[in-house]
Design a protein around this motif. Structure first.
Motif, short mmCIF file in Angstrom:
data_model
loop_
_atom_site.label_atom_id
_atom_site.label_comp_id
_atom_site.label_asym_id
_atom_site.label_seq_id
_atom_site.Cartn_x
_atom_site.Cartn_y
_atom_site.Cartn_z
N CYS A 177 0.84 -1.20 0.00
CA CYS A 177 0.00 0.00 0.00
C CYS A 177 0.88 1.26 0.00
CB CYS A 177 -0.94 0.00 1.21
SG CYS A 177 -2.32 -1.18 1.07
N GLU A 178 1.97 1.22 0.74
CA GLU A 178 2.93 2.32 0.75
C GLU A 178 3.52 2.52 -0.65
OE1 GLU A 178 5.51 5.18 2.84
OE2 GLU A 178 4.05 3.87 3.82
N LEU A 179 3.89 1.42 -1.29
CA LEU A 179 4.47 1.51 -2.62
C LEU A 179 3.49 2.09 -3.63
CD1 LEU A 179 6.65 0.76 -4.79
CD2 LEU A 179 5.54 -1.46 -4.95
N LEU A 180 2.27 1.59 -3.62
CA LEU A 180 1.28 2.02 -4.61
C LEU A 180 0.63 3.36 -4.27
CD1 LEU A 180 -0.47 -1.40 -5.30
CD2 LEU A 180 0.86 -0.08 -6.94
N GLY A 181 0.66 3.75 -2.98
CA GLY A 181 -0.02 4.96 -2.57
C GLY A 181 -1.49 4.72 -2.30
N LEU A 182 -1.79 3.65 -1.53
CA LEU A 182 -3.17 3.26 -1.23
C LEU A 182 -3.40 3.27 0.27
CD1 LEU A 182 -3.47 0.16 -3.60
CD2 LEU A 182 -4.52 2.40 -3.97
N PRO A 183 -4.65 3.47 0.71
CA PRO A 183 -4.96 3.39 2.14
C PRO A 183 -4.92 1.95 2.61
CG PRO A 183 -6.97 3.69 0.87
CD PRO A 183 -5.83 3.83 -0.10
N ASP A 227 -6.79 13.21 -11.19
CA ASP A 227 -6.72 14.67 -11.13
C ASP A 227 -5.68 15.15 -10.11
OD1 ASP A 227 -8.65 14.97 -13.08
OD2 ASP A 227 -10.30 15.00 -11.62
N GLU A 228 -5.52 14.38 -9.03
CA GLU A 228 -4.53 14.75 -8.00
C GLU A 228 -3.71 13.51 -7.66
OE1 GLU A 228 -6.05 16.74 -4.60
OE2 GLU A 228 -7.52 17.89 -5.74
N PRO A 229 -2.69 13.20 -8.48
CA PRO A 229 -1.88 12.00 -8.26
C PRO A 229 -1.20 12.01 -6.90
CG PRO A 229 -1.48 12.91 -10.45
CD PRO A 229 -2.28 13.93 -9.69
N GLY A 230 -1.17 10.85 -6.24
CA GLY A 230 -0.52 10.72 -4.95
C GLY A 230 0.98 10.52 -5.10
N ASP A 231 1.62 10.16 -3.97
CA ASP A 231 3.08 10.01 -3.96
C ASP A 231 3.55 8.61 -4.30
OD1 ASP A 231 3.39 12.67 -3.20
OD2 ASP A 231 3.20 12.18 -1.06
N GLY A 232 2.63 7.65 -4.43
CA GLY A 232 3.02 6.28 -4.68
C GLY A 232 3.19 5.97 -6.16
N LEU A 233 3.30 4.68 -6.44
CA LEU A 233 3.54 4.23 -7.81
C LEU A 233 2.39 4.61 -8.73
CD1 LEU A 233 5.11 0.91 -8.90
CD2 LEU A 233 2.95 1.56 -9.91
N ILE A 234 1.15 4.47 -8.26
CA ILE A 234 0.01 4.87 -9.10
C ILE A 234 0.11 6.33 -9.47
CG2 ILE A 234 -2.49 5.23 -9.10
CD1 ILE A 234 -2.77 2.67 -7.46
N GLY A 235 0.37 7.17 -8.48
CA GLY A 235 0.49 8.60 -8.75
C GLY A 235 1.65 8.91 -9.67
N GLY A 236 2.78 8.20 -9.48
CA GLY A 236 3.94 8.43 -10.32
C GLY A 236 3.68 8.07 -11.77
#
Length: 438
Positions: A177-183, A227-236
């Motif tokens: 979850c940390e890697l992907l940027g998920l709760p 619209d607002e990418p997070g800091d994880g892999l998905i956002g990247g």
């Protein structure tokens, strides 16, 4: 008894034929015929004797004929490595056997292990840069933090805990979850879904149903971050390639990382702890000899091989493998567990059926081989090194409190594991007061 077995086979064949009328659709398959379940059976953490006997006699053997296609089992190391490396002769396209008609986005076939080049090549190139050792190094502090938090929680809950629910599952789940940027709020839900996605006891029906739930979650997670990418892999990936990847495609990529990143590691941590509880020498090496940690982890990966069978392959042409004639369209299953214990590749006098933490690392196939080799292999190794060393340092006398025949090992699963592992953190004759945390 023979008459009953024959009747069961006839009924099973009739049900399969009725289910598959109108074409092969694995979503409708409610059970696996006994003939093809052999590579998923174990005796504790070991392959059943029948599997080893078959490998030694026929490293490539014909298991059954299903839907007019022969099903082959590859169990020898050299033959397995050859097949895994030969992307030109085999197809991994499982979609040809799963009807997509009337399915919504979450129910479409996805995952890098079930598709062929050039699509496989195009999608994998998005992930490869994210899983280099340099990029993964940024996760090491997060892994250490998660491991220490779970060790603290176990100590507070102890001295007797379920190591699966308290450690083996939450560590890789929180890391992925940390890697992907998920709760991480839906931990319990995904614990059951992860198990269901590899459960073969209901054929393809249960697996594909569970897959739809996780894929739907991840497709929505991608849409929420577009619209607002997070800091994880998905956002990247959205920041760098959002114009190339729609929600469905990126959700499918994330699904493969998500599932492969926690379910297999959770099984490795649980079964690794089970094995370590019976191997004081391995615990000492993990605890006191940092130079030996890699060696112990590689031997655990080889010996346990929790991913029992590589993704199913289909011959694209007539070919010969291990001296057997395989015809175009035949299905080929590759037993990674049997291959990793093949005595033909052992050093003189070495018994690969034994767990030896001091063994020099072998060329094992626990992560597969070739173009479909697990992209997250180095992340898995990092997690195992940190988590198992932390466990050995904090609880060197950890013991399993249930006999092997009372443990609920998975009966028919593509990823082998144990549902619960009751342990005493300080051993049968130790108390919390006599063991200081490290």
């Amino acid at each position: 008894m023979r008459m009953l077995d024959a009747l069961k086979q006839r009924v099973g064949k009739y049900l399969l034929e009725r289910t598959m009328r109108g074409g092969i659709d694995l979503r409708k398959l409610r059970f696996l015929p006994d003939a093809v379940t052999l590579p998923f059976k174990r005796d504790g953490i070991d392959p059943v004797p029948e599997m080893s006997t078959l490998r030694d006699a026929e490293p490539v053997s014909e298991l059954a004929t299903l839907f007019g296609r022969k099903v082959w089992l590859v169990s020898g190391y050299d033959e397995a490595r050859e097949a895994l490396a030969d992307g030109a002769s085999y197809s991994n396209d499982l979609g040809q056997f799963v009807s997509q008609e009337g399915r919504d986005d979450s129910e479409q076939i996805g995952g890098l292990g079930m598709i062929d080049p050039p699509l496989h090549t195009a999608l994998r190139r998005y992930l490869t840069p994210e899983f280099t050792m340099r990029r993964l190094a940024r996760l090491e502090p997060a892994i250490e933090r998660v491991v220490n938090e779970r060790l603290d929680a176990m100590e507070a809950a102890g001295p007797e805990v379920d190591l699966v629910s308290e450690f083996a599952f939450p560590v890789p789940f929180e890391v992925i979850c940390e890697l992907l940027g998920l709760p991480t709020e839906d931990r319990e839900r995904f614990f059951s879904l992860g198990v269901a996605r590899f459960d073969l006891s209901q054929g393809g029906a249960g697996m594909f149903g569970a897959a739809a739930h996780t894929r739907d979650f991840l497709i929505k997670a991608v849409a929420a971050q577009r619209d607002e990418p997070g800091d994880g892999l998905i956002g990247g990936l959205l920041k760098e390639h959002g114009h190339e990847l729609d929600d469905l495609t990126l959700g499918g990529i994330a699904d493969g990382v998500f599932l492969g990143g926690y379910e297999t590691s959770a099984s490795m941590l649980a079964l690794g702890a089970y094995l370590l509880a019976e191997s004081p020498d391995a615990v000492r090496l993990l605890r006191d000899d940092p130079a030996s940690v890699d060696k112990v982890v590689e031997e655990l990966l080889r010996h346990l091989t929790v991913v029992q069978l590589a993704f199913l392959r289909f011959a694209k042409r007539d070919l010969v493998l291990g001296g057997r004639q395989i015809s175009e369209g035949d299905a080929v299953g590759i037993s990674l567990l049997a291959a990793n214990r093949d005595p033909r590749v052992a050093a003189d006098g070495d018994d690969l059926d034994l767990f030896d933490p001091r063994r020099e690392p072998t060329r094992h196939l626990a992560f597969g081989h070739g173009i479909h080799r697990c992209v997250g292999a180095e992340l898995a190794r990092m997690e195992l090194r940190i988590a198992l060393r932390g466990l050995a340092q904090r609880f060197p006398d950890l013991s399993v409190t249930a006999p092997a025949d009372a443990l609920d090992f998975r009966k028919l699963s593509a990823v082998y594991g144990v549902e619960a592992l009751p342990v005493h953190l300080y051993g049968a004759d130790r108390s919390a007061a006599t063991t200081a945390p490290v």
